[in-house]
Design a protein around this motif. Structure first.
Motif, PDB file in Angstrom:
ATOM      1  N   LEU A   1       0.827  -1.208   0.000  1.00  0.00           N
ATOM      2  CA  LEU A   1       0.000   0.000   0.000  1.00  0.00           C
ATOM      3  C   LEU A   1       0.865   1.263   0.000  1.00  0.00           C
ATOM      4  CD1 LEU A   1      -2.858  -0.975   2.501  1.00  0.00           C
ATOM      5  CD2 LEU A   1      -2.864  -1.064  -0.010  1.00  0.00           C
ATOM      6  N   GLN A   2       2.011   1.201   0.661  1.00  0.00           N
ATOM      7  CA  GLN A   2       2.909   2.355   0.670  1.00  0.00           C
ATOM      8  C   GLN A   2       3.439   2.635  -0.734  1.00  0.00           C
ATOM      9  OE1 GLN A   2       3.478   4.178   3.551  1.00  0.00           O
ATOM     10  NE2 GLN A   2       4.280   5.670   2.071  1.00  0.00           N
ATOM     11  N   VAL A   3       3.829   1.571  -1.428  1.00  0.00           N
ATOM     12  CA  VAL A   3       4.325   1.727  -2.797  1.00  0.00           C
ATOM     13  C   VAL A   3       3.245   2.350  -3.684  1.00  0.00           C
ATOM     14  CG1 VAL A   3       4.909   0.426  -4.892  1.00  0.00           C
ATOM     15  CG2 VAL A   3       6.106  -0.049  -2.755  1.00  0.00           C
ATOM     16  N   LEU A   4       2.023   1.830  -3.583  1.00  0.00           N
ATOM     17  CA  LEU A   4       0.921   2.362  -4.387  1.00  0.00           C
ATOM     18  C   LEU A   4       0.603   3.801  -3.988  1.00  0.00           C
ATOM     19  CD1 LEU A   4      -1.420  -0.769  -4.383  1.00  0.00           C
ATOM     20  CD2 LEU A   4      -0.089   0.099  -6.315  1.00  0.00           C
ATOM     21  N   GLY A   5       0.575   4.060  -2.673  1.00  0.00           N
ATOM     22  CA  GLY A   5       0.285   5.412  -2.203  1.00  0.00           C
ATOM     23  C   GLY A   5       1.326   6.411  -2.653  1.00  0.00           C
ATOM     24  N   ASP A   6       2.602   6.026  -2.572  1.00  0.00           N
ATOM     25  CA  ASP A   6       3.678   6.919  -3.016  1.00  0.00           C
ATOM     26  C   ASP A   6       3.587   7.178  -4.521  1.00  0.00           C
ATOM     27  OD1 ASP A   6       4.617   7.008  -0.432  1.00  0.00           O
ATOM     28  OD2 ASP A   6       6.285   5.627  -0.777  1.00  0.00           O
ATOM     29  N   HIS A   7       3.237   6.144  -5.272  1.00  0.00           N
ATOM     30  CA  HIS A   7       3.127   6.299  -6.723  1.00  0.00           C
ATOM     31  C   HIS A   7       2.063   7.332  -7.083  1.00  0.00           C
ATOM     32  CE1 HIS A   7       2.863   5.381 -10.970  1.00  0.00           C
ATOM     33  NE2 HIS A   7       1.580   5.139 -10.828  1.00  0.00           N
TER      34      HIS A   7
ATOM     35  N   ALA B   1       0.677  13.610   4.482  1.00  0.00           N
ATOM     36  CA  ALA B   1       1.256  12.262   4.559  1.00  0.00           C
ATOM     37  C   ALA B   1       0.866  11.536   5.834  1.00  0.00           C
ATOM     38  CB  ALA B   1       2.776  12.351   4.446  1.00  0.00           C
ATOM     39  N   ARG B   2       0.743  12.263   6.944  1.00  0.00           N
ATOM     40  CA  ARG B   2       0.403  11.611   8.211  1.00  0.00           C
ATOM     41  C   ARG B   2      -0.991  10.997   8.154  1.00  0.00           C
ATOM     42  NH1 ARG B   2       1.668  15.131  13.359  1.00  0.00           N
ATOM     43  NH2 ARG B   2       3.685  14.976  12.325  1.00  0.00           N
ATOM     44  N   ARG B   3      -1.958  11.772   7.665  1.00  0.00           N
ATOM     45  CA  ARG B   3      -3.322  11.244   7.549  1.00  0.00           C
ATOM     46  C   ARG B   3      -3.355  10.090   6.553  1.00  0.00           C
ATOM     47  NH1 ARG B   3      -7.985  11.884   4.308  1.00  0.00           N
ATOM     48  NH2 ARG B   3      -6.710  13.029   2.818  1.00  0.00           N
ATOM     49  N   ARG B   4      -2.645  10.231   5.432  1.00  0.00           N
ATOM     50  CA  ARG B   4      -2.589   9.169   4.426  1.00  0.00           C
ATOM     51  C   ARG B   4      -2.024   7.891   5.032  1.00  0.00           C
ATOM     52  NH1 ARG B   4       0.002  11.821   0.887  1.00  0.00           N
ATOM     53  NH2 ARG B   4       2.066  10.911   0.946  1.00  0.00           N
ATOM     54  N   GLY B   5      -1.003   8.031   5.869  1.00  0.00           N
ATOM     55  CA  GLY B   5      -0.410   6.864   6.514  1.00  0.00           C
ATOM     56  C   GLY B   5      -1.397   6.142   7.415  1.00  0.00           C
ATOM     57  N   ARG B   6      -2.184   6.909   8.176  1.00  0.00           N
ATOM     58  CA  ARG B   6      -3.172   6.290   9.073  1.00  0.00           C
ATOM     59  C   ARG B   6      -4.238   5.537   8.284  1.00  0.00           C
ATOM     60  NH1 ARG B   6      -2.900  11.357  11.782  1.00  0.00           N
ATOM     61  NH2 ARG B   6      -4.957  11.916  10.937  1.00  0.00           N
ATOM     62  N   ILE B   7      -4.666   6.125   7.165  1.00  0.00           N
ATOM     63  CA  ILE B   7      -5.677   5.471   6.330  1.00  0.00           C
ATOM     64  C   ILE B   7      -5.129   4.175   5.745  1.00  0.00           C
ATOM     65  CG2 ILE B   7      -6.992   5.683   4.171  1.00  0.00           C
ATOM     66  CD1 ILE B   7      -7.232   8.701   4.846  1.00  0.00           C
ATOM     67  N   LEU B   8      -3.898   4.211   5.274  1.00  0.00           N
ATOM     68  CA  LEU B   8      -3.295   3.005   4.698  1.00  0.00           C
ATOM     69  C   LEU B   8      -3.042   1.941   5.763  1.00  0.00           C
ATOM     70  CD1 LEU B   8      -0.814   4.536   2.076  1.00  0.00           C
ATOM     71  CD2 LEU B   8      -3.120   3.617   1.704  1.00  0.00           C
ATOM     72  N   ASP B   9      -2.711   2.359   6.978  1.00  0.00           N
ATOM     73  CA  ASP B   9      -2.567   1.409   8.077  1.00  0.00           C
ATOM     74  C   ASP B   9      -3.880   0.642   8.279  1.00  0.00           C
ATOM     75  OD1 ASP B   9       0.035   2.156   8.623  1.00  0.00           O
ATOM     76  OD2 ASP B   9      -0.498   3.501  10.283  1.00  0.00           O
ATOM     77  N   ARG B  10      -4.953   1.387   8.321  1.00  0.00           N
ATOM     78  CA  ARG B  10      -6.277   0.763   8.563  1.00  0.00           C
ATOM     79  C   ARG B  10      -6.677  -0.129   7.392  1.00  0.00           C
ATOM     80  NH1 ARG B  10      -9.403  -1.948  10.514  1.00  0.00           N
ATOM     81  NH2 ARG B  10     -11.548  -1.465  11.131  1.00  0.00           N
ATOM     82  N   TRP B  11      -6.402   0.310   6.171  1.00  0.00           N
ATOM     83  CA  TRP B  11      -6.792  -0.491   5.007  1.00  0.00           C
ATOM     84  C   TRP B  11      -5.967  -1.774   4.920  1.00  0.00           C
ATOM     85  CZ3 TRP B  11     -10.980  -1.047   2.586  1.00  0.00           C
ATOM     86  CH2 TRP B  11     -11.031  -1.714   1.351  1.00  0.00           C
ATOM     87  N   ALA B  12      -4.722  -1.718   5.350  1.00  0.00           N
ATOM     88  CA  ALA B  12      -3.897  -2.928   5.393  1.00  0.00           C
ATOM     89  C   ALA B  12      -4.518  -3.960   6.327  1.00  0.00           C
ATOM     90  CB  ALA B  12      -2.475  -2.584   5.838  1.00  0.00           C
ATOM     91  N   GLU B  13      -5.044  -3.502   7.457  1.00  0.00           N
ATOM     92  CA  GLU B  13      -5.713  -4.409   8.394  1.00  0.00           C
ATOM     93  C   GLU B  13      -6.943  -5.044   7.746  1.00  0.00           C
ATOM     94  OE1 GLU B  13      -6.622  -2.086  11.825  1.00  0.00           O
ATOM     95  OE2 GLU B  13      -4.520  -1.706  12.330  1.00  0.00           O
TER      96      GLU B  13
END
Length: 202
Positions: A99-105, A183-195
């Motif tokens: 998800l980080q790779v996709l989000g960064d892209h 980026a901080r909010r994006r990180g929290r969203i991706l954390d939750r989606w990974a779960e």
């Protein structure tokens, strides 16, 4: 000994390729920094360090230049995504890393340039004809890569929708990033989606 026509031609071909590459890179940079409306052939040629005459010889109009840049941008986006995917870790953090790779892209300057082209193509039929099939190609390849990286079996009911939801999510976050780095909010969203993905995908 005089050089043969063939040996003399190779350096010229290399110079031409290098010049075209500079023009296309300069076009992408201008799209990111100034948008489609603010990108001009004169500005691109100045930025690329190419004479106006040489630029017009290869790309006589702005649309011709931008259409070539679309294809260049498509290849660049695919290469950057594949390169990032090749460095992913194996183990418990794998899903979040994907998800980080996709989000960064989708938060990258290259995606911002693509957004400029999408917006311009909406009211320009000639540009749309060039952008649409290339975007479809990028979409298919990104979808395929996401399925592969997450190890998802799309024959299982609901899994294809999870992949599409993932791509819609990171694309939307990338769009939001164009008006402010969050980026901080994006990180929290991706954390939750990974779960969610780890729970839903066997």
């Amino acid at each position: 000994m005089a050089s043969s026509p063939a040996s003399a031609r190779v350096p010229q071909e290399e110079r031409t390729r290098a010049m075209r590459a500079r023009l296309l890179e300069a076009t992408v940079d201008c799209l990111v920094e100034r948008g489609f409306a603010g990108t001009s052939t004169t500005l691109v040629s100045e930025r690329a360090g190419v004479s106006r005459g040489a630029q017009l010889h290869h790309f006589p109009t702005k649309n011709a230049l931008v259409v070539a840049a679309v294809e260049h941008l498509t290849e660049k986006r695919g290469a950057e995504l594949a390169e990032a995917a090749a460095t992913l870790p194996i183990g418990p953090s794998h899903t979040r890393a994907v998800l980080q790779v996709l989000g960064d892209h989708f938060a990258s300057p290259v995606f911002a340039a693509a957004l400029e082209l999408w917006n311009a193509a909406r009211t320009d039929p000639a540009l749309l004809a060039a952008v649409a099939p290339l975007e479809q190609r990028v979409g298919r390849e990104t979808h395929r890569l996401t399925v592969e990286l997450l190890g998802i079996d799309e024959s299982v009911p609901g899994n294809r929708e999870l992949v599409q939801a993932t791509l819609d999510l990171v694309r939307g976050l990338g769009l939001a990033n164009t008006i402010g780095n969050d980026a901080r909010r994006r990180g929290r969203i991706l954390d939750r989606w990974a779960e969610v993905l780890e729970r839903e995908i066997p």
